[in-house]
Design an enzyme around this catalytic site. Structure first.
Site, PDB file in Angstrom:
ATOM      1  N   ASP A  39      64.220 -39.122  -8.345  1.00 50.65           N
ATOM      2  CA  ASP A  39      65.011 -40.183  -7.733  1.00 50.65           C
ATOM      3  C   ASP A  39      65.599 -41.085  -8.816  1.00 50.65           C
ATOM      4  OD1 ASP A  39      64.358 -39.302  -5.203  1.00 50.65           O
ATOM      5  OD2 ASP A  39      62.663 -40.669  -4.992  1.00 50.65           O
ATOM      6  N   TYR A  67      52.417 -37.519 -11.704  1.00 53.32           N
ATOM      7  CA  TYR A  67      53.164 -38.781 -11.643  1.00 53.32           C
ATOM      8  C   TYR A  67      52.225 -39.970 -11.844  1.00 53.32           C
ATOM      9  CZ  TYR A  67      56.749 -36.002  -9.210  1.00 53.32           C
ATOM     10  OH  TYR A  67      57.682 -35.057  -8.871  1.00 53.32           O
ATOM     11  N   ASP A  81      61.034 -46.712  -0.970  1.00 58.98           N
ATOM     12  CA  ASP A  81      60.832 -47.351  -2.269  1.00 58.98           C
ATOM     13  C   ASP A  81      61.566 -48.684  -2.290  1.00 58.98           C
ATOM     14  OD1 ASP A  81      63.584 -46.952  -3.055  1.00 58.98           O
ATOM     15  OD2 ASP A  81      63.086 -44.911  -3.642  1.00 58.98           O
ATOM     16  N   ARG A 173      56.966 -40.857  -2.420  1.00 60.18           N
ATOM     17  CA  ARG A 173      57.335 -41.954  -1.518  1.00 60.18           C
ATOM     18  C   ARG A 173      56.637 -41.819  -0.168  1.00 60.18           C
ATOM     19  NH1 ARG A 173      62.918 -41.279  -0.415  1.00 60.18           N
ATOM     20  NH2 ARG A 173      63.015 -39.361  -1.619  1.00 60.18           N
TER      21      ARG A 173
END
Length: 295
Positions: A39, A67, A81, A173
């Site tokens: 993203d 991550y 987000d 997310r």
């Protein structure tokens, strides 16, 4: 034309496509691809495949990702987000203790519903296009696996950073929102950094300004930053072939009674040149994909 794999530390605010567009001139080729979209708000490992190496992107044996994600409690947005429009706020009623208690629920194989703000296509159209028009499209859950979730600390009140190791196709997310739901409150993603993508780690990455500067002054080719295509297959066992098996591979012919265990291999000739990928099944050696030109 450049051939190889360039691990890039993607900057925030850039789409993965933006990075490829910027690198086309620097690498001297329009033939570029990447492994795993990030993203725009996210940073970290974006593995860029150039030239003939683009064929390696989908053939990698390891598509897992790691991550570092910062979860913000008490807030829900339309995108999942902090770049999105705020839909809900609530007092933060959970802390580290409560968060640690629910994390084990999210480990293992599971089904995850892709978010509306994603590039997943339904009936040929990316979901984000419908989302931007305010539409909601029926989606099918997809299988994912969360291998581990480690708590890393709280950088600010209501924020909590997690290290997540997961399979390809996992939306962090969505995981953030689901964790919030388990805590009984809204949650969204405040920050995201990918530290590993398949065989490539953040330690191997270079920033876009570094890469562009090296290309500008002519030192990129000798920097060692562009990795050989075989680096994508480092987890596969190596197999060195002699003649006539080498010739058979180039001609697409199987080699019978080949003395190797069944499996998938990265293949080299006796000079150490990486040839490509091959499979041995029932004692028969067959080419999967060649990454070098026949000479």
């Amino acid at each position: 034309m450049t051939n190889g794999i360039l691990p890039v530390d993607k900057p925030a605010g850039w789409t993965s496509f933006d990075v490829l567009a910027k690198l086309r001139g620097a690498l001297g080729t329009r033939r570029l691809g990447h492994s795993g979209t990030l993203d725009p708000m996210a940073t970290g490992v974006l593995v860029v495949f150039a030239g003939g190496a683009t064929a390696a992107a989908d053939r990698q044996p390891d598509h897992d990702k790691t991550y570092e994600a910062t979860l913000r409690l008490g807030l829900r947005t339309d995108t999942g987000d902090i770049t999105g429009t705020v839909l809900e706020t609530a007092p933060v009623t959970a802390g580290e203790t409560e968060l640690r208690a629910v994390l084990p629920r999210f480990l293992g194989a599971q089904q995850q519903l892709p978010p509306m703000y994603s590039a997943v296509k339904v009936n040929g159209q990316p979901l984000y296009k419908a989302a931007r028009k305010g539409h909601t499209v029926e989606r099918t859950p997809r299988p994912i696996t969360i291998y581990s979730i480690d708590y890393l600390g709280s950088p600010a009140p209501g924020d909590h950073t997690l290290r997540v190791s997961c399979s390809k196709g996992t939306y962090i997310r969505v995981l953030a929102e689901d964790i919030g739901a388990a805590l009984g409150q809204p949650a969204t993603l405040a920050a995201l950094r990918r530290t590993r993508a398949g065989a490539f780690s953040i330690d191997q990455c270079h920033t876009l300004p570094e890469i562009l500067a090296a290309a500008q002054d002519g030192t990129l080719a000798e920097s060692g930053w562009m990795l050989g295509v075989e680096s994508a297959f480092a987890s596969l066992p190596a197999l060195t072939v002699e003649e006539p098996a080498r010739t058979h591979l180039f001609n697409g012919c199987p080699t019978s009674r080949y003395p190797a265990a069944d499996g998938r291999y990265r293949v080299y000739d006796t000079t150490g040149l990486f040839l490509g990928l091959a499979v041995v099944e029932g004692g028969v050696l067959r080419v999967e994909k060649l990454f070098c030109e026949r000479t």
